[in-house]
Scaffold this motif. Structure first.
Motif, PDB file in Angstrom:
ATOM      1  N   HIS A 111       0.814  -1.222   0.000  1.00 49.50           N
ATOM      2  CA  HIS A 111       0.000   0.000   0.000  1.00 49.50           C
ATOM      3  C   HIS A 111       0.849   1.275   0.000  1.00 49.50           C
ATOM      4  N   HIS A 115       1.254   4.368  -2.684  1.00 57.60           N
ATOM      5  CA  HIS A 115       1.146   5.800  -2.365  1.00 57.60           C
ATOM      6  C   HIS A 115       2.347   6.572  -2.922  1.00 57.60           C
ATOM      7  N   SER A 136       0.134   9.472   6.086  1.00 56.79           N
ATOM      8  CA  SER A 136      -1.241   8.980   5.991  1.00 56.79           C
ATOM      9  C   SER A 136      -1.793   8.768   7.385  1.00 56.79           C
ATOM     10  N   ASP A 304      -6.624   7.092  -0.225  1.00 54.33           N
ATOM     11  CA  ASP A 304      -6.608   5.748  -0.807  1.00 54.33           C
ATOM     12  C   ASP A 304      -7.403   5.686  -2.112  1.00 54.33           C
TER      13      ASP A 304
HETATM   14 ZN    ZN Z   1      -3.341   4.961   2.385  1.00 54.79          ZN
END
Ligand code: ZN
Ligand code: KG4
Length: 341
Positions: A111, A115, A136, A304
């Motif tokens: 993840h 990003h 985040s 996201d």
């Molecule tokens: Zn995220």
């Protein structure tokens, strides 16, 4: 060579199609804010169930709008971690199932790698190497990015992530979930210089962050100002604005320090807090003046989204082995454990 990207690590269900030659072909995001709002935060089991309900129609929607059928794809990328394990498993099992059915590779994606690669979706895209500020809800870190899968963490948070500090402070100020963006909005109406909150870790060497002391300082000041447990609207706005300024000051100073230490001149800002307007403006103003170039994904790709997963998956696709039906999902996953494809 189109890759389908599926993101279900937390409270956004997101799907996208990315083609390296043609760019982004389709993308859909469903936010679960309304589902979790009554509880004041993300309820993991509700997140998983909502991903189950929304995901397949969104995959169909993306394929339909791009005029593609599943077997025509080059691969199916999915967020395999870090994140909420139940939520991750929904995306991962669907992705691997579809990939098997369509006879294409399934690509597990980290993840945070997704990003930090998100600015590559934009016309003004950075070349490697660059410095990445990843901020985040779950992470705050400065990463030296030499190339795909070549990451060195230069500094990270010792306690709360930047987004978490925004969310917790927002809650303290009585703002509804999701707090970060609400606090940022309120901050726009207040005075950033009214309260001199601590700039955590700024007077110490190194590139680590710490935000929990700042959160406590805001709480103490709020208690001092409250009358009968109530804060005046102007005080609330000034608290929000002074808090935001302390976070932004810290992040800008650490970025400047990291650029200096590494000799890098390109900075990528990604993750939900990267959508913060004050942070974007100050990074651009202050670092550009020092000769650096700052790259951001557009706002909706800071938080996201499926586009960043499809893009990261397409970059890792050439080296992807067939999954053999193996589903990967990890609640915790160190970015530095990734390898060059
Ligand atoms: Zn995220
Ligand atoms: O990247 P993201 O969507 O999810 C995670 O991977 O955590 O980031 C969400 C975080 C939340 O903590 C949210 O409050 C914060 O990003 N956030 C913001 C803003 N928009 C989102 N924080 C400050 N200012 C904003 N405008």
């Amino acid at each position: 060579m189109t890759t389908l990207g599926i993101e279900t690590s937390c409270d956004e269900t997101a799907v996208a199609l990315y083609d390296p030659a043609r760019g982004l072909l389709a993308h859909l995001i469903h936010s679960q804010v309304a589902t979790h709002a009554p509880y004041g935060g993300v309820v993991p089991e509700l997140a998983s169930r909502d991903h189950i309900r929304k995901l397949l129609p969104m995959v169909d929607g993306c394929l339909g709008s791009a005029g593609l059928a599943g077997p025509e794809l080059a691969g199916v990328a999915y967020t395999a971690g870090p994140g909420l394990i139940g939520a991750l498993l929904v995306g991962a099992t669907l992705a691997v199932g579809l990939a098997e059915a369509w006879g294409v590779p399934a690509v597990p994606v980290h993840h945070m790698e997704a990003h930090l690669l998100a600015p590559l979706l934009e016309a003004d895209r950075p070349a490697f190497p660059f410095l990445a500020l990843l901020v985040s809800g779950g992470h705050s870190m400065l990463v030296e990015v030499a190339g795909l899968g070549r990451y060195r963490i230069l500094g990270q948070t010792l306690d709360d992530a930047a987004g978490e500090a925004f969310d917790k402070t927002a809650k303290m100020l009585g703002l509804p979930y999701p707090g970060g963006p609400q606090l940022a909005r309120l901050a726009g109406e207040g005075r950033p210089d009214r309260f001199a909150f601590p700039r955590p870790m700024l007077n110490r060497a190194g590139l680590d962050f710490s935000f929990s002391g700042l959160k406590t300082a805001v709480l103490l000041k709020a208690r001092e100002l409250a009358r009968d447990g109530q804060l005046a609207e102007a005080d609330r706005a000034d608290l929000a604005s002074s808090f935001q300024e302390a976070v932004v000051d810290t992040l800008v100073a650490k970025c400047a320090r990291a650029l200096d230490a590494t000799g890098l001149q390109r900075l990528v800002v990604a993750g939900g807090v990267g959508a913060n307007r004050r942070l974007r403006q100050r990074l651009r103003d202050e670092l550009t003046a020092c000769g650096a170039h700052v790259y951001y994904p557009r706002n909706e790709f800071c938080t996201d989204n499926g586009a960043m997963v499809a893009l990261a998956g397409s970059l890792r696709l050439p080296a992807a082995a067939t999954s053999g039906g193996r589903v990967e999902a990890r609640a915790r996953w160190d970015l530095e454990d990734l390898r060059q494809p």
